[in-house]
Design a protein around this motif. Structure first.
Motif, mmCIF file in Angstrom:
data_model
loop_
_atom_site.group_PDB
_atom_site.id
_atom_site.type_symbol
_atom_site.label_atom_id
_atom_site.label_comp_id
_atom_site.label_asym_id
_atom_site.label_seq_id
_atom_site.Cartn_x
_atom_site.Cartn_y
_atom_site.Cartn_z
ATOM 1 N N SER A 10 39.825 12.491 -4.010
ATOM 2 C CA SER A 10 40.240 12.910 -5.492
ATOM 3 C C SER A 10 41.444 14.129 -5.674
ATOM 4 N N GLU A 11 41.438 15.106 -4.540
ATOM 5 C CA GLU A 11 42.287 15.942 -4.574
ATOM 6 C C GLU A 11 42.910 16.314 -3.315
ATOM 7 N N PRO A 12 43.940 15.163 -3.016
ATOM 8 C CA PRO A 12 44.439 15.119 -1.690
ATOM 9 C C PRO A 12 45.366 16.412 -1.328
ATOM 10 N N HIS A 13 45.934 17.016 -2.365
ATOM 11 C CA HIS A 13 46.706 18.344 -2.163
ATOM 12 C C HIS A 13 45.872 19.333 -1.475
ATOM 13 N N LYS A 14 44.623 19.198 -1.541
ATOM 14 C CA LYS A 14 43.741 20.430 -0.807
ATOM 15 C C LYS A 14 43.504 19.953 0.690
ATOM 16 N N ILE A 15 43.967 18.780 1.349
ATOM 17 C CA ILE A 15 43.649 18.376 2.625
ATOM 18 C C ILE A 15 44.231 19.394 3.717
ATOM 19 N N PRO A 16 45.665 19.704 3.352
ATOM 20 C CA PRO A 16 46.176 20.577 4.469
ATOM 21 C C PRO A 16 45.471 21.756 4.587
ATOM 22 N N GLU A 17 45.119 22.354 3.563
ATOM 23 C CA GLU A 17 44.309 23.760 3.597
ATOM 24 C C GLU A 17 42.940 23.655 4.375
ATOM 25 N N ALA A 18 42.393 22.600 3.994
ATOM 26 C CA ALA A 18 41.129 22.548 4.530
ATOM 27 C C ALA A 18 41.088 22.104 6.228
ATOM 28 N N LEU A 19 42.104 21.194 6.222
ATOM 29 C CA LEU A 19 42.088 20.801 7.707
ATOM 30 C C LEU A 19 42.632 22.008 8.685
ATOM 31 N N HIS A 20 43.521 23.035 8.036
ATOM 32 C CA HIS A 20 43.873 24.058 8.973
ATOM 33 C C HIS A 20 42.610 25.087 9.106
ATOM 34 N N GLN A 21 41.725 25.112 8.045
ATOM 35 C CA GLN A 21 40.696 25.929 8.061
ATOM 36 C C GLN A 21 39.894 25.274 9.217
ATOM 37 N N LYS A 22 39.628 23.948 9.243
ATOM 38 C CA LYS A 22 38.638 23.590 10.186
ATOM 39 C C LYS A 22 39.250 23.640 11.643
ATOM 40 N N ARG A 23 40.515 23.531 11.700
ATOM 41 C CA ARG A 23 41.313 23.517 12.963
ATOM 42 C C ARG A 23 40.922 24.972 13.625
ATOM 43 N N CYS A 24 41.281 25.899 12.542
ATOM 44 C CA CYS A 24 41.076 27.544 12.863
ATOM 45 C C CYS A 24 39.507 27.671 13.504
ATOM 46 N N GLU A 25 38.712 27.100 12.784
ATOM 47 C CA GLU A 25 37.033 27.386 13.144
ATOM 48 C C GLU A 25 36.819 26.782 14.605
ATOM 49 N N THR A 26 37.641 25.688 14.805
ATOM 50 C CA THR A 26 37.171 24.881 16.108
ATOM 51 C C THR A 26 37.840 25.703 17.160
ATOM 52 N N ILE A 27 39.164 26.118 17.159
ATOM 53 C CA ILE A 27 39.532 26.983 18.470
ATOM 54 C C ILE A 27 39.342 28.218 18.360
ATOM 55 N N ALA A 28 38.994 28.885 17.348
ATOM 56 C CA ALA A 28 38.854 30.361 17.486
ATOM 57 C C ALA A 28 37.739 30.683 18.479
ATOM 58 N N PRO A 29 36.502 30.034 18.757
ATOM 59 C CA PRO A 29 35.694 30.565 19.806
ATOM 60 C C PRO A 29 36.189 30.274 21.062
ATOM 61 N N LEU A 30 37.071 29.349 21.386
ATOM 62 C CA LEU A 30 37.888 29.117 22.647
ATOM 63 C C LEU A 30 38.690 30.366 23.008
ATOM 64 N N LEU A 31 39.371 30.742 21.955
ATOM 65 C CA LEU A 31 40.352 32.036 21.953
ATOM 66 C C LEU A 31 39.441 33.296 22.469
ATOM 67 N N GLN A 32 38.255 33.274 22.007
ATOM 68 C CA GLN A 32 37.484 34.330 21.712
ATOM 69 C C GLN A 32 36.982 34.646 23.419
ATOM 70 N N THR A 33 36.714 33.457 23.987
ATOM 71 C CA THR A 33 36.118 33.384 25.305
ATOM 72 C C THR A 33 37.335 33.886 26.171
ATOM 73 N N TRP A 34 38.643 33.804 26.201
ATOM 74 C CA TRP A 34 39.589 34.097 26.951
ATOM 75 C C TRP A 34 39.833 35.519 26.410
ATOM 76 N N GLN A 35 39.626 36.042 25.345
ATOM 77 C CA GLN A 35 39.980 37.224 25.014
ATOM 78 C C GLN A 35 38.962 38.460 25.467
ATOM 79 N N ASN A 36 37.725 37.758 25.730
ATOM 80 C CA ASN A 36 36.661 38.520 26.314
ATOM 81 C C ASN A 36 36.746 38.732 27.882
ATOM 82 N N ALA A 37 37.340 37.604 28.209
ATOM 83 C CA ALA A 37 37.543 37.551 30.011
ATOM 84 C C ALA A 37 37.972 38.515 30.325
#
Ligand code: CTP
Length: 422
Positions: free
Chosen positions: A395-422
């Protein structure tokens, strides 16, 4: 009354050169001496030449041109008076050709095989042996494309040198305005072919020495003499670095787009303010308008221009991966259109690898395009199940891009973290 001699057919040009070099040649060009266009048509050939008489063989469809001479009547590409006649000799036809190594011929025998006798009035075989690119006659100046062709041959055979008198002639042509009239399409045709040769740098070195680089590719010419930081660029000179990068890209067998990208990736270093040198902060985006103007002038393809801009914009971002935030990684994917064109994204990483290897020292430990890591991030984003988000915001499709961005960030952040700590 003397009888007109029988027409003679010769195989000429690149095919004879390649045969003498022991190289395969798939393009055979023939010259017919002593024939009229009517005779050719009567024998079943089809006429195809617009400006001069060229015919296609009835069976093989190979090109047969009537022997001709050309005389320049005015500046520019089309200002030629072409003379073809039964009395034009093979030697006259060979004299109007570009290089001595391209001005040799062998007669075609009645069984279709080539005569063992080489017709070589301008000593092309000598020049081939001594690896010299030399013009045949002053007629060279009548076609400025020949400068580009010669430079392209230098890229194909890097151990060939340019005869000093030919270099002098080419320098005069540029000074006298003979190259002003180069047709951009022909420029791109030759430059793109030269980029695909084994040692593209040789083409640009030759073009620089004769002045054509400054006239037609000033953005590239401007890189020579510009210093870079010695700790990352022991070769110091930016022009030299770019030459090393395009040769690396060729060694790595990269695509035309990537090789053009390699040529253009540091154009922004050409206008770094003097007080900042030898640093080049911001050269990535400063290069973008320069890539646009160069590409427009030489009519580079849209794909090449786009690739070059993406490489300019992000080549340094690629090798800073462990320092990036998740949002920045997503910005890079967006800018490079990586989700829709993953194979081009990988080619951008490869071109970045060429940038790292194309330096005066080994930087494998200091810099890396993080191939596997970038690809893993991309795959992770591609595979992410977004159906839940889509249904949550029906019902609020204009919110999809922001939510998508958020979800993508949350998913890749841990991966980045492992390389940053390595
Ligand atoms: N030629 C020329 N001037 C040009 C183009 C062509 O003198 N501007 C002559 C050369 O004798 C050349 C021949 O025409 O060998 C055939 O030209 P082309 O097929 O375009 O080139 P090749 O020399 O065969 O080179 P490549 O192997 O790159 O095709």
């Amino acid at each position: 009354m003397s009888m007109k001699p029988e027409p003679q057919i010769y195989c000429v040009g690149g095919a004879i050169r390649d045969e003498l070099m022991g190289l395969p040649s798939n393009d055979l060009d023939y010259v017919v001496v002593g024939a009229t266009p009517d005779e050719m048509l009567r024998q079943g050939y089809t006429a195809v030449g617009q400006d001069f008489p060229v015919f296609l063989h009835p069976q093989t469809h190979a090109e047969y041109a009537l022997a001709r001479t050309e005389r320049k009547t005015s500046k520019g590409y089309t200002g030629f008076a072409v003379h073809f006649d039964v009395d034009v000799t093979l030697e006259e036809d060979l004299a109007r050709r570009d290089l001595t190594i391209n001005a040799m011929a062998r007669g075609v025998l009645s069984d279709g095989s080539l005569s063992a006798d080489l017709v070589d009035p301008y000593h092309g075989q000598d020049d081939l042996e001594h690896k010299v690119l030399r013009h045949v006659s002053p007629a060279f100046v009548e076609d400025p494309v020949r400068i580009l062709r010669l430079a392209r041959f230098a890229a194909r055979w890097p151990d060939f040198t340019v005869a000093p008198e030919t270099m002098g002639l080419m320098q005069d042509m540029v000074k006298n305005g003979e190259t002003d009239a180069l047709v951009a399409e022909r420029t791109w045709q030759e430059i793109s072919r030269g980029l695909m040769e084994d040692t593209p740098s040789r083409m640009f070195v030759v073009l620089r020495e004769c002045g054509l680089l400054k006239q037609w590719l000033p953005e590239v010419d401007a890189l020579f003499g510009v210093p870079q930081r010695a700790d990352y660029h022991p070769e110091i000179d930016t022009g030299l670095h770019v030459m090393m990068v395009i040769d690396k890209a060729a060694q790595m067998k990269l695509s035309l787009e990537a090789r053009y990208g390699a040529l253009c990736h540091d154009l922004g270093k050409g206008n770094t303010p003097a007080e900042v040198l030898p640093r080049h902060t911001g050269h990535e985006s400063r290069g973008l308008p320069l890539i646009d103007s160069l590409s427009k002038r030489i009519k580079a393809t849209k794909d090449c221009c786009e690739f070059a801009k993406k490489l300019s914009q992000d080549h340094t971002t690629f090798y800073y991966l462990p320092e990036l935030k998740a949002g920045t990684v997503l910005d890079v994917f967006k800018r490079t259109d990586a989700l829709r064109r993953p194979e081009r994204f990988i080619e951008l990483l490869r071109a970045t690898q060429a940038d790292i290897w194309g330096r005066g020292g080994d930087f494998s430990n200091a810099l890396t395009p993080w191939f596997d890591q970038w690809q893993r991030l991309l795959k992770t984003v591609q595979k992410l199940d977004i159906s839940e988000i889509v249904s949550r915001f029906t019902s609020e499709p204009h919110k999809i891009p922001e939510a998508l961005h958020q979800k993508r960030c949350e998913t890749i952040a841990p991966l980045l973290q492992t390389w940053q700590n390595a």
